[in-house]
Enzyme design. Structure first.
Site, mmCIF file in Angstrom:
data_model
loop_
_atom_site.group_PDB
_atom_site.id
_atom_site.type_symbol
_atom_site.label_atom_id
_atom_site.label_comp_id
_atom_site.label_asym_id
_atom_site.label_seq_id
_atom_site.Cartn_x
_atom_site.Cartn_y
_atom_site.Cartn_z
ATOM 1 C CB CYS A 109 -21.491 53.490 74.493
ATOM 2 S SG CYS A 109 -22.743 54.201 75.355
ATOM 3 C CB CYS A 112 -24.711 54.305 72.531
ATOM 4 S SG CYS A 112 -23.950 55.363 73.670
#
Length: 188
Positions: A109, A112
């Site tokens: 991600c 993230c």
């Protein structure tokens, strides 16, 4: 003219006429600071006249420029990679009556990965709050279910062993960081 700014900011006022008299852009600046205006023995300056040539200022005008610097040191977040470590973190929160922040993320991600160092900086601002991260691909599914995670990144605040608030970080990083700070302030 004294200018005040919220910590840790400093405002610098430069008189156009005085600046024109000097060849060095910083030599005539007068600064009003909150905290120290000197870091590592040197003053904090930012010449914002970049681009193509210097900006011209019309006679006698005062221009204020804001300077920002970080006062917090990043704190590396601890990893939660099992149900036992999650239980230990929650137990610490109950025993010490302190909040913990858990960043639920994945290694694939991008958002993230981008937010993690920013959360580590926020961790430096709140020394009483512990910060953890969980890579959802490396933990048993039971850990993810316990956090009730459906989207990533999800940043949760837990206190007294209970979930109190969360921020789902699918928008701009600075907005997410502001929401995290607000969440911590409300539940500290």
């Amino acid at each position: 003219m004294a200018l005040l700014a919220p910590s840790p900011r400093a405002l610098c006022v430069r008189e156009a006429a005085a600046a024109a008299a000097s060849s060095h852009p910083h030599s005539s600046a007068a600064c009003s600071t909150v905290g120290s205006g000197v870091v590592g023995g040197r003053a904090l300056w930012l010449w914002s006249g970049g681009g193509r040539g210097r900006r011209r200022e019309r006679g006698g005008r005062v221009r204020a420029e804001a300077y920002f610097w970080d006062v917090s040191k990043p704190v590396e977040m601890d990893e939660i990679d099992s149900m036992e470590k999650l239980d230990d973190a929650l137990r610490w929160s109950v025993e010490n009556n302190q909040a913990i922040v858990i960043d639920w993320m994945a290694s694939w991600c991008r958002k993230c990965i981008y937010l993690k160092p920013r959360l580590e900086k926020i961790a430096g601002e709140y020394p009483g709050v512990r910060f953890y991260f969980v890579d959802v691909n490396k933990v048993p599914q039971a850990v993810v279910k316990r956090g009730n995670i459906t989207k990533m990144p999800t940043i949760q605040l837990w206190k007294d062993g209970e979930w109190k608030a969360e921020v789902i970080g699918g928008h701009k990083a600075w907005l997410v960081m502001d929401e995290v700070r607000e969440m911590i302030q409300k539940n500290k």
